[in-house]
Write a protein that holds these residues in place. Structure first.
Motif, PDB file in Angstrom:
ATOM      1  N   ALA A 294       0.821  -1.217   0.000  1.00  0.00           N
ATOM      2  CA  ALA A 294       0.000   0.000   0.000  1.00  0.00           C
ATOM      3  C   ALA A 294       0.847   1.255   0.000  1.00  0.00           C
ATOM      4  CB  ALA A 294      -0.925  -0.018   1.218  1.00  0.00           C
ATOM      5  N   GLN A 295       2.073   1.184   0.579  1.00  0.00           N
ATOM      6  CA  GLN A 295       2.926   2.368   0.622  1.00  0.00           C
ATOM      7  C   GLN A 295       3.209   2.900  -0.773  1.00  0.00           C
ATOM      8  OE1 GLN A 295       6.095   0.496   2.992  1.00  0.00           O
ATOM      9  NE2 GLN A 295       5.907   2.208   4.413  1.00  0.00           N
ATOM     10  N   PHE A 296       3.496   1.997  -1.696  1.00  0.00           N
ATOM     11  CA  PHE A 296       3.822   2.441  -3.046  1.00  0.00           C
ATOM     12  C   PHE A 296       2.575   2.822  -3.834  1.00  0.00           C
ATOM     13  CE2 PHE A 296       7.958   0.945  -2.027  1.00  0.00           C
ATOM     14  CZ  PHE A 296       8.814   1.583  -2.905  1.00  0.00           C
ATOM     15  N   VAL A 297       1.408   2.267  -3.466  1.00  0.00           N
ATOM     16  CA  VAL A 297       0.163   2.726  -4.081  1.00  0.00           C
ATOM     17  C   VAL A 297      -0.057   4.198  -3.744  1.00  0.00           C
ATOM     18  CG1 VAL A 297      -2.335   2.445  -4.109  1.00  0.00           C
ATOM     19  CG2 VAL A 297      -0.865   0.418  -4.063  1.00  0.00           C
ATOM     20  N   VAL A 298       0.181   4.550  -2.478  1.00  0.00           N
ATOM     21  CA  VAL A 298       0.070   5.949  -2.058  1.00  0.00           C
ATOM     22  C   VAL A 298       1.123   6.802  -2.762  1.00  0.00           C
ATOM     23  CG1 VAL A 298       0.255   7.516  -0.091  1.00  0.00           C
ATOM     24  CG2 VAL A 298      -0.908   5.318   0.177  1.00  0.00           C
ATOM     25  N   LYS A 299       2.356   6.276  -2.835  1.00  0.00           N
ATOM     26  CA  LYS A 299       3.444   7.020  -3.492  1.00  0.00           C
ATOM     27  C   LYS A 299       3.080   7.363  -4.937  1.00  0.00           C
ATOM     28  CE  LYS A 299       8.039   6.065  -5.426  1.00  0.00           C
ATOM     29  NZ  LYS A 299       8.595   7.421  -5.384  1.00  0.00           N
ATOM     30  N   TYR A 300       2.575   6.381  -5.688  1.00  0.00           N
ATOM     31  CA  TYR A 300       2.276   6.617  -7.097  1.00  0.00           C
ATOM     32  C   TYR A 300       1.080   7.548  -7.273  1.00  0.00           C
ATOM     33  CZ  TYR A 300       5.493   2.718  -7.822  1.00  0.00           C
ATOM     34  OH  TYR A 300       6.608   1.909  -7.825  1.00  0.00           O
ATOM     35  N   ALA A 301       0.124   7.513  -6.318  1.00  0.00           N
ATOM     36  CA  ALA A 301      -0.991   8.453  -6.376  1.00  0.00           C
ATOM     37  C   ALA A 301      -0.507   9.878  -6.126  1.00  0.00           C
ATOM     38  CB  ALA A 301      -2.061   8.058  -5.358  1.00  0.00           C
ATOM     39  N   VAL A 306       1.465  15.496  -7.711  1.00  0.00           N
ATOM     40  CA  VAL A 306       2.602  16.413  -7.744  1.00  0.00           C
ATOM     41  C   VAL A 306       3.020  16.696  -9.183  1.00  0.00           C
ATOM     42  CG1 VAL A 306       4.997  16.734  -7.042  1.00  0.00           C
ATOM     43  CG2 VAL A 306       3.380  15.668  -5.472  1.00  0.00           C
ATOM     44  N   ALA A 307       2.959  15.672 -10.054  1.00  0.00           N
ATOM     45  CA  ALA A 307       3.318  15.870 -11.464  1.00  0.00           C
ATOM     46  C   ALA A 307       2.374  16.881 -12.120  1.00  0.00           C
ATOM     47  CB  ALA A 307       3.278  14.541 -12.206  1.00  0.00           C
ATOM     48  N   MET A 411       5.910   6.111 -15.189  1.00  0.00           N
ATOM     49  CA  MET A 411       7.075   6.473 -14.404  1.00  0.00           C
ATOM     50  C   MET A 411       6.633   7.046 -13.063  1.00  0.00           C
ATOM     51  SD  MET A 411       9.661   8.256 -17.204  1.00  0.00           S
ATOM     52  CE  MET A 411      10.944   8.480 -15.965  1.00  0.00           C
ATOM     53  N   SER A 412       7.602   7.229 -12.201  1.00  0.00           N
ATOM     54  CA  SER A 412       7.403   7.888 -10.918  1.00  0.00           C
ATOM     55  C   SER A 412       8.266   9.146 -10.900  1.00  0.00           C
ATOM     56  CB  SER A 412       7.805   6.948  -9.780  1.00  0.00           C
ATOM     57  OG  SER A 412       7.803   7.624  -8.537  1.00  0.00           O
ATOM     58  N   LEU A 413       7.984  10.054  -9.990  1.00  0.00           N
ATOM     59  CA  LEU A 413       8.853  11.226  -9.865  1.00  0.00           C
ATOM     60  C   LEU A 413      10.257  10.799  -9.430  1.00  0.00           C
ATOM     61  CD1 LEU A 413       6.531  13.826  -8.097  1.00  0.00           C
ATOM     62  CD2 LEU A 413       7.327  13.877 -10.466  1.00  0.00           C
ATOM     63  N   ILE A 414      10.308   9.808  -8.529  1.00  0.00           N
ATOM     64  CA  ILE A 414      11.586   9.385  -7.965  1.00  0.00           C
ATOM     65  C   ILE A 414      11.703   7.878  -8.059  1.00  0.00           C
ATOM     66  CG2 ILE A 414      13.021   9.344  -5.879  1.00  0.00           C
ATOM     67  CD1 ILE A 414      11.375  11.872  -5.026  1.00  0.00           C
ATOM     68  N   GLY A 415      12.833   7.418  -8.566  1.00  0.00           N
ATOM     69  CA  GLY A 415      13.083   5.991  -8.710  1.00  0.00           C
ATOM     70  C   GLY A 415      14.321   5.770  -9.559  1.00  0.00           C
ATOM     71  N   LYS A 441       8.638   1.526 -10.212  1.00  0.00           N
ATOM     72  CA  LYS A 441       8.609   2.333 -11.428  1.00  0.00           C
ATOM     73  C   LYS A 441       9.895   3.148 -11.556  1.00  0.00           C
ATOM     74  CE  LYS A 441       3.580   2.957 -11.620  1.00  0.00           C
ATOM     75  NZ  LYS A 441       2.484   3.961 -11.630  1.00  0.00           N
ATOM     76  N   SER A 442      10.296   3.379 -12.776  1.00  0.00           N
ATOM     77  CA  SER A 442      11.455   4.235 -13.033  1.00  0.00           C
ATOM     78  C   SER A 442      11.116   5.675 -12.655  1.00  0.00           C
ATOM     79  CB  SER A 442      11.846   4.156 -14.503  1.00  0.00           C
ATOM     80  OG  SER A 442      12.105   2.821 -14.872  1.00  0.00           O
ATOM     81  N   GLY A 443      12.152   6.462 -12.398  1.00  0.00           N
ATOM     82  CA  GLY A 443      11.923   7.823 -11.932  1.00  0.00           C
ATOM     83  C   GLY A 443      12.567   8.874 -12.812  1.00  0.00           C
ATOM     84  N   ILE A 444      12.067  10.101 -12.700  1.00  0.00           N
ATOM     85  CA  ILE A 444      12.686  11.238 -13.384  1.00  0.00           C
ATOM     86  C   ILE A 444      14.023  11.552 -12.727  1.00  0.00           C
ATOM     87  CG2 ILE A 444      12.431  13.692 -13.941  1.00  0.00           C
ATOM     88  CD1 ILE A 444       9.442  13.303 -14.025  1.00  0.00           C
TER      89      ILE A 444
END
Length: 496
Positions: A294-301, A306-307, A411-415, A441-444
């Motif tokens: 669930a932590q990464f579900v929240v992160k990706y949301a 933020v994007a 993608m993710s903002l960070i990864g 996910k890969s990140g910027i």
């Protein structure tokens, strides 16, 4: 082959031990370097708290509030110092991180301010209580944070110039020992200078070049410590028996040397550890982060929210960039390249175009003349970059279209930064734990990038940093990456 016991040559070590003790007494007036450094930090924090108290008192009248009573300022300062001590701000650590110190400053001053506010409310309801407390907190947080930042900056700068480095001895000259020495040499700002190894039977091949020399075996500890004025010992892996290593640690403690260990199965050791004892046997349980949880579900949301915000806020940069590309190169505006992301799935990563159209077929991975253990980022196209393209790359504006990849969920903002499929196939076979970085996910931007691992840098180092990020992920770690990315953009460097 077993290592010789330390107790076999105690008389030989006494002259060396005496010299080492004399050196320490002359250098630190009987204080260990860690104690001297702790006193310096305590003195700095005390000075900053006094300055904050004076500022809160002197400027109170002009702000239209009454000055906070001195006894409450003192209580607040003592509360902050106690919280600092509880969080290890004056303890002995291998390294001190600036952002971690700033976080502790904000936490400690906030808790202290709430404690004083509650105590004063219970004792009575004086006028301007909220305003006094906010001013006291704001000045203390600002001055303490500024003091810590200045201290870290000055100390890191001194270390990079070779000043104030602690001579460090590494036990074990095998793969992990060499990696430890390499890390310390490449990051002098930590303040540890490896001077050599102790290892009777080095596990290094003859063809391998050690970054620092082997200075002897375990029974040479006293001589080497005195000769090189050693302050820190790091124990990695060696063929020495368990009993010898225990005696080695005891001897280091007798000599006043700080000791750190690289644990077995270190790849699975996270920052979230539980230590339980059964008798004298410790059981260490690492709590790994679940990339499917669930932590990464929240992160990706949060990433998508933020994007969206960043897409709107960066329009003053992206619109002129798009217009400039349209006028200088023409359509299309975006450069699309297939990359490998989470779970090995491919997607088209977007960037602003920064080069003229290609006139030759792309170079195959096998045809690239890359040094061993080197990432391929930025190895082609230097001669095709436009003047506008060079500006976009130096400022990292060319990466902003990847916010669209984040919105699409690719993608993710960070990864970890994504790589091309043709290179992924090669690296999976040759780079340790390379596939593990595809768990998220890969990140910027990423933990490896903000530590300088961009472009043609060590691929194994990059993978190590990426996997650390995955296994120790937290919202605070993401915030640290964003802050460090901002600092990197302010000081433009080459990115792939």
């Amino acid at each position: 082959m077993a290592d010789r016991a330390l107790e076999t040559t105690p008389t030989e070590a006494r002259p060396a031990l005496g010299r080492l003790g004399n050196l320490r007494r002359r250098a630190g007036v009987g204080l260990r370097p860690s104690t001297t450094w702790a006193l310096a930090r305590l003195t700095l924090d005390t000075a900053m708290l006094v300055t904050a108290g004076v500022a809160a008192t002197v400027g109170a009248a002009s702000a239209g509030v009454s000055a906070p009573p001195g006894k409450w300022l003192l209580l607040f300062s003592l509360f902050v110092a106690g919280l600092f001590a509880a969080r290890g701000m004056y303890g002995s650590r291998l390294r001190f991180e600036m952002l971690e110190d700033v976080r502790v400053v904000l936490m400690a001053t906030s808790l202290a301010a709430m404690g004083v506010l509650s105590a004063r409310e219970i004792a009575g309801n004086p006028p301007d209580l909220a305003a006094q407390t906010i001013r006291m907190w704001a000045f203390a947080a600002a001055y303490l944070a500024a003091g810590r930042i200045a201290l870290h900056w000055s100390r890191a700068k001194a270390h990079r110039h070779g000043e104030g480095l602690r001579p460090t001895l590494i036990i074990g000259a095998g793969k992990v020992g060499r990696l430890t020495a390499k890390r310390l040499l490449s990051h002098p700002e930590i303040g540890l200078k490896p001077i050599g190894f102790l290892d009777k039977d080095p596990m290094a091949d003859e063809a391998d070049s050690l970054p620092v020399p082997v200075l002897g075996a375990s029974w040479d500890l006293d001589r080497v410590a005195a000769q090189h004025e050693v302050q820190q010992v790091i124990i990695t892996f060696s063929l020495a028996p368990h009993e010898v290593l225990l005696r080695l640690v005891k001897r280091c403690e007798e000599l006043g040397l700080q000791v750190a260990f690289v644990p077995r199965l270190y790849e699975k050791i996270t920052s979230k550890l539980t230590v339980e004892h059964l008798g004298g046997i410790p059981f260490i349980s690492a709590r790994p982060v679940n990339p499917k949880g669930a932590q990464f579900v929240v992160k990706y949301a949060v990433d998508r929210l933020v994007a969206t915000f960043f897409l709107i806020m960066t329009l003053p940069l992206t619109l002129p960039a798009a217009l400039g590309i349209l006028l200088t190169i023409g359509r299309p505006l975006f450069f699309r390249q297939v990359r490998v992301g989470r779970d090995g799935r491919t997607f088209e990563m977007l960037k602003f175009r920064t080069m003229k159209p290609v006139t030759e077929p792309p170079v195959e991975p096998d045809a690239m003349d890359l040094p061993p253990d080197t990432a391929p980022g930025g190895v082609e196209g230097d001669d095709r970059r436009t003047r506008l393209g060079m500006i976009l790359r130096r400022s990292s504006i060319d990466e902003l279209p990847q916010l669209l990849n984040v919105l699409k969920g690719e993608m993710s903002l960070i990864g970890p930064r994504p790589e091309r499929p043709e290179f992924v196939g090669l690296f999976e076979q040759s780079v340790y734990r390379y596939t593990d970085r595809h768990r998220v996910k890969s990140g910027i931007t990423g933990w490896a990038q903000v530590h300088g691992l961009r472009g043609k840098t060590s691929l194994s180092d990059r993978v190590e940093w990426d996997n650390y990020y995955i296994e120790n992920w937290s919202l605070w770690l993401d915030l640290k990456v964003l802050l460090l990315t901002f600092l990197a953009v302010v000081r433009p460097r080459h990115v792939e």
